[in-house]
Motif scaffolding. Structure first.
Motif, PDB file in Angstrom:
ATOM      1  N   PHE A  36       0.713  -1.218   0.019  1.00 48.18           N
ATOM      2  CA  PHE A  36       0.065   0.010   0.022  1.00 48.18           C
ATOM      3  C   PHE A  36       0.754   1.303   0.130  1.00 48.18           C
ATOM      4  O   PHE A  36       1.954   1.055   0.651  1.00 48.18           O
ATOM      5  N   THR A  37       0.533   2.406  -0.703  1.00 45.62           N
ATOM      6  CA  THR A  37       1.052   3.592  -0.755  1.00 45.62           C
ATOM      7  C   THR A  37      -0.018   4.412  -0.155  1.00 45.62           C
ATOM      8  O   THR A  37      -1.080   4.645  -0.590  1.00 45.62           O
ATOM      9  N   TRP A  38       0.490   5.390   1.174  1.00 45.57           N
ATOM     10  CA  TRP A  38      -0.733   6.057   2.007  1.00 45.57           C
ATOM     11  C   TRP A  38      -0.518   7.621   1.321  1.00 45.57           C
ATOM     12  O   TRP A  38       0.307   8.092   1.567  1.00 45.57           O
ATOM     13  N   ASP A  39      -1.512   8.014   0.899  1.00 41.61           N
ATOM     14  CA  ASP A  39      -1.544   9.564   0.522  1.00 41.61           C
ATOM     15  C   ASP A  39      -2.304  10.258   1.907  1.00 41.61           C
ATOM     16  O   ASP A  39      -3.465  10.295   1.698  1.00 41.61           O
ATOM     17  N   VAL A  40      -1.405  10.614   2.747  1.00 42.08           N
ATOM     18  CA  VAL A  40      -2.070  11.070   3.897  1.00 42.08           C
ATOM     19  C   VAL A  40      -2.507  12.591   3.736  1.00 42.08           C
ATOM     20  O   VAL A  40      -1.837  13.604   3.131  1.00 42.08           O
ATOM     21  N   GLN A  41      -3.636  12.850   4.286  1.00 43.01           N
ATOM     22  CA  GLN A  41      -4.432  13.963   4.100  1.00 43.01           C
ATOM     23  C   GLN A  41      -5.248  14.261   5.381  1.00 43.01           C
ATOM     24  O   GLN A  41      -5.708  13.531   6.031  1.00 43.01           O
ATOM     25  N   GLU A  49      -6.849  26.342  11.205  1.00 42.29           N
ATOM     26  CA  GLU A  49      -6.007  27.762  11.507  1.00 42.29           C
ATOM     27  C   GLU A  49      -4.919  27.775  10.332  1.00 42.29           C
ATOM     28  O   GLU A  49      -5.067  28.968   9.937  1.00 42.29           O
ATOM     29  N   GLU A  50      -4.443  26.752   9.747  1.00 40.62           N
ATOM     30  CA  GLU A  50      -3.454  26.660   8.783  1.00 40.62           C
ATOM     31  C   GLU A  50      -4.038  27.281   7.634  1.00 40.62           C
ATOM     32  O   GLU A  50      -3.437  27.878   6.874  1.00 40.62           O
ATOM     33  N   THR A  51      -4.976  26.351   7.284  1.00 40.87           N
ATOM     34  CA  THR A  51      -5.459  26.482   5.670  1.00 40.87           C
ATOM     35  C   THR A  51      -6.822  27.563   5.663  1.00 40.87           C
ATOM     36  O   THR A  51      -7.214  27.545   4.621  1.00 40.87           O
ATOM     37  N   GLY A  52      -7.571  27.849   6.562  1.00 42.83           N
ATOM     38  CA  GLY A  52      -8.812  28.736   6.725  1.00 42.83           C
ATOM     39  C   GLY A  52      -9.926  27.514   6.549  1.00 42.83           C
ATOM     40  O   GLY A  52     -11.190  28.392   6.285  1.00 42.83           O
ATOM     41  N   THR A  53      -9.771  26.608   6.317  1.00 46.11           N
ATOM     42  CA  THR A  53     -11.041  25.451   6.240  1.00 46.11           C
ATOM     43  C   THR A  53     -10.545  24.163   6.785  1.00 46.11           C
ATOM     44  O   THR A  53      -9.541  23.822   6.813  1.00 46.11           O
ATOM     45  N   PRO A  54     -11.658  23.518   7.238  1.00 46.02           N
ATOM     46  CA  PRO A  54     -11.322  22.050   8.171  1.00 46.02           C
ATOM     47  C   PRO A  54     -11.357  21.081   6.951  1.00 46.02           C
ATOM     48  O   PRO A  54     -11.007  20.200   7.415  1.00 46.02           O
ATOM     49  N   LEU A  55     -11.774  21.354   5.744  1.00 48.08           N
ATOM     50  CA  LEU A  55     -11.560  20.424   4.559  1.00 48.08           C
ATOM     51  C   LEU A  55     -11.065  21.045   3.248  1.00 48.08           C
ATOM     52  O   LEU A  55     -11.702  21.709   2.427  1.00 48.08           O
ATOM     53  N   PRO A  56      -9.637  21.000   3.410  1.00 45.81           N
ATOM     54  CA  PRO A  56      -8.955  21.535   2.105  1.00 45.81           C
ATOM     55  C   PRO A  56      -9.256  20.963   1.028  1.00 45.81           C
ATOM     56  O   PRO A  56      -9.546  19.418   0.979  1.00 45.81           O
ATOM     57  N   ASP A  57      -9.220  21.697  -0.070  1.00 42.55           N
ATOM     58  CA  ASP A  57      -9.686  20.928  -1.346  1.00 42.55           C
ATOM     59  C   ASP A  57      -8.680  19.847  -1.764  1.00 42.55           C
ATOM     60  O   ASP A  57      -9.317  18.774  -2.349  1.00 42.55           O
ATOM     61  N   SER A  58      -7.555  19.920  -1.131  1.00 38.25           N
ATOM     62  CA  SER A  58      -6.868  18.851  -1.675  1.00 38.25           C
ATOM     63  C   SER A  58      -7.155  17.540  -1.076  1.00 38.25           C
ATOM     64  O   SER A  58      -6.887  16.332  -1.548  1.00 38.25           O
ATOM     65  N   THR A  86     -16.998  15.353   7.968  1.00 36.71           N
ATOM     66  CA  THR A  86     -17.498  14.005   7.397  1.00 36.71           C
ATOM     67  C   THR A  86     -18.625  13.979   6.577  1.00 36.71           C
ATOM     68  O   THR A  86     -18.417  13.414   5.318  1.00 36.71           O
ATOM     69  N   VAL A  87     -19.530  14.791   6.975  1.00 40.23           N
ATOM     70  CA  VAL A  87     -20.922  14.918   6.082  1.00 40.23           C
ATOM     71  C   VAL A  87     -20.613  15.612   4.612  1.00 40.23           C
ATOM     72  O   VAL A  87     -20.925  15.118   3.593  1.00 40.23           O
ATOM     73  N   ALA A  88     -19.512  16.720   4.789  1.00 40.73           N
ATOM     74  CA  ALA A  88     -19.234  17.205   3.725  1.00 40.73           C
ATOM     75  C   ALA A  88     -18.429  16.595   2.526  1.00 40.73           C
ATOM     76  O   ALA A  88     -18.468  16.373   1.406  1.00 40.73           O
ATOM     77  N   ILE A  89     -17.564  15.521   3.125  1.00 41.27           N
ATOM     78  CA  ILE A  89     -16.794  14.669   2.288  1.00 41.27           C
ATOM     79  C   ILE A  89     -18.067  13.705   1.572  1.00 41.27           C
ATOM     80  O   ILE A  89     -17.949  13.462   0.504  1.00 41.27           O
ATOM     81  N   ARG A  90     -18.863  13.292   2.528  1.00 36.03           N
ATOM     82  CA  ARG A  90     -19.958  12.362   1.705  1.00 36.03           C
ATOM     83  C   ARG A  90     -20.642  12.767   0.567  1.00 36.03           C
ATOM     84  O   ARG A  90     -21.030  12.287  -0.252  1.00 36.03           O
ATOM     85  N   LYS A  91     -21.087  14.199   0.777  1.00 35.96           N
ATOM     86  CA  LYS A  91     -22.038  14.833   0.165  1.00 35.96           C
ATOM     87  C   LYS A  91     -21.013  15.303  -1.229  1.00 35.96           C
ATOM     88  O   LYS A  91     -21.423  15.267  -2.291  1.00 35.96           O
ATOM     89  N   SER A  92     -19.892  15.949  -0.796  1.00 35.67           N
ATOM     90  CA  SER A  92     -19.135  16.431  -2.169  1.00 35.67           C
ATOM     91  C   SER A  92     -18.665  15.258  -2.988  1.00 35.67           C
ATOM     92  O   SER A  92     -18.646  15.479  -4.146  1.00 35.67           O
ATOM     93  N   LEU A  93     -18.492  14.076  -2.580  1.00 37.51           N
ATOM     94  CA  LEU A  93     -18.135  12.932  -3.425  1.00 37.51           C
ATOM     95  C   LEU A  93     -19.325  12.070  -3.932  1.00 37.51           C
ATOM     96  O   LEU A  93     -19.135  10.971  -4.613  1.00 37.51           O
ATOM     97  N   ASP A  94     -20.584  12.486  -3.300  1.00 40.46           N
ATOM     98  CA  ASP A  94     -21.753  11.810  -3.711  1.00 40.46           C
ATOM     99  C   ASP A  94     -21.730  10.294  -3.135  1.00 40.46           C
ATOM    100  O   ASP A  94     -22.106   9.524  -4.019  1.00 40.46           O
ATOM    101  N   LEU A  95     -21.114   9.980  -2.136  1.00 35.78           N
ATOM    102  CA  LEU A  95     -21.122   8.607  -1.581  1.00 35.78           C
ATOM    103  C   LEU A  95     -22.482   8.317  -0.928  1.00 35.78           C
ATOM    104  O   LEU A  95     -22.784   8.537   0.318  1.00 35.78           O
TER     105      LEU A  95
END
Ligand code: NAD
Length: 344
Positions: A36-41, A49-58, A86-95
């Motif tokens: 496995f290769t882990w792409d840690v996000q 505080e660092e990025t101004g959002t709790p869910l960076p686009d990356s 968590t809800v934002a990830i589910r909705k953004s990716l239409d899971l």
């Protein structure tokens, strides 16, 4: 000899107990011998505080690219602050389908016998659209609940397809259409329409309150349960309680373009950072991910290793200690070590 296929997985450790349980699960996954290769996000309050959002686009870009993620829980501030990542990830990716299996773990005193059911929760709408406001400040407030034909159709169809693919015998649609006649009425109508396409699978509908009582009285009778978002959230915690608690309850969020694997439990701030979290929920979640990847043999080895560790009951995390006077209480990573020892 041909080389083993390797997988690049987005890893979102989350916060609270998230980093502890995902580390344990990754170690178990690596011990299967699959590369496995882990792409840690990172996401959540720590990156706000660092990025101004709790869910960076990356984070979303990484999951879209890899099409698969293993995710730890993320804390959501209660009452105010940012909305659930968590809800934002589910909705953004239409899971749109949240799969939450509940299976008896033999040897666990708190696990009721012969349970093998799966909650399929609609994951993109209902009360989770997050539209609410005060009608009269501090006196009256209102929330909007959205139920659509599109989302209801695809989640019910998913439940039937899952049932067929996994040789399940019955699907039950869970609702409150006696009271919520328009919204749950639509969900129920759609469920009956979709069921007509699957004559090989028994179909029934049950009102949510009756469903909860039946699950407590005779959970072994149930198979595949499909329901709107909030009911699914609550019923899946109830089912987790029937098989030993949140420490052993895995889950997956499935869409057409990506899948995010995460346990049912949250960030458990009461035990975070204390090496007390049970990693089994996330390890079983990782096994669901292996199945999704087509690595069935490895998934079965991981599930069997977990079953052996639980059945032997020599080592347990604190949540599994009640009813097991002879078991030694160990930490998160030590329990993962025991699972890894049983893998071979
Ligand atoms: P929780 O699931 O974090 O904890 C409920 C109880 O179960 C606590 O007593 C906790 O110690 C215990 N527990 C949970 N997981 C455990 C584990 N692996 N091993 C042993 N014990 C475990 O629920 P909560 O306290 O209602 O929520 C805490 C935070 O988590 C909130 O901010 C909530 O929004 C968030 N949450 C996130 C997710 C997610 O990201 N998927 C899911 C649910 C809740």
């Amino acid at each position: 000899m041909s080389q083993r296929q390797s997988y690049t997985i987005t890893l979102v450790p989350g916060d609270g107990i998230g980093p502890e349980v995902t580390e344990a699960a990754c170690r178990v996954l690596e011990a299967t011998g699959i590369p496995f290769t882990w792409d840690v996000q990172r996401a959540g309050a720590a990156v706000l505080e660092e990025t101004g959002t709790p869910l960076p686009d990356s984070v979303l870009e990484s999951i879209r690219t890899n099409r698969i993620a293993l995710k730890g829980p993320i804390t959501t501030p209660i009452g105010s602050g940012f909305r659930s990542v968590t809800v934002a990830i589910r909705k953004s990716l239409d899971l749109y389908a949240n799969l939450r299996p509940a299976r008896t773990l033999r040897g666990l005193p708190r696990s009721r016998p012969d349970i093998d059911l799966i909650v399929v929760r609609e994951n993109t709408e209902g009360l989770y659209v997050g539209i609410e406001h005060e009608v009269v400040p501090d006196e009256a407030a209102e929330a909007v609940r959205i139920i659509t034909r599109k989302a209801s159709t695809r989640v019910v169809r998913f439940a039937f397809e899952y049932a067929r693919a996994n040789r399940r015998r019955q699907v039950i649609a869970v609702h409150k259409a006696n009271i919520l006649k328009v919204t749950d009425g639509l969900f129920l109508r759609v469920a009956h329409e979709v069921a007509a396409d699957y004559p090989d699978i028994a179909f029934q509908d049950l009102i949510i309150d009756n469903m909860c009582m039946q699950l407590v009285l005779q959970p072994e009778r149930y198979d595949v349960l499909v329901m709107p978002n909030l009911y699914g959230d609550i019923v899946s915690d109830l089912c987790a309680g029937l098989v030993g608690g949140l420490g052993v309850a895995p889950g997956a969020n499935i869409g057409d373009e990506a899948a995010v694997f995460e346990a049912v439990h949250g960030s458990a701030p009461d035990i975070a950072g204390q090496d007390k979290a049970n990693p089994i929920a996330t390890v079983l979640t990782a096994a669901m991910m292996l199945r999704h990847l087509g690595e069935i043999e490895a998934a079965m080895r991981v599930e069997a290793a977990v079953a052996s560790v639980v059945a032997e009951g020599r080592v347990v995390t604190p949540d599994l200690k009640p009813g097991r006077p002879d078991a030694t209480v160990v930490g998160t990573q030590a329990l993962a070590d025991a699972i890894i020892e049983h893998l071979s």
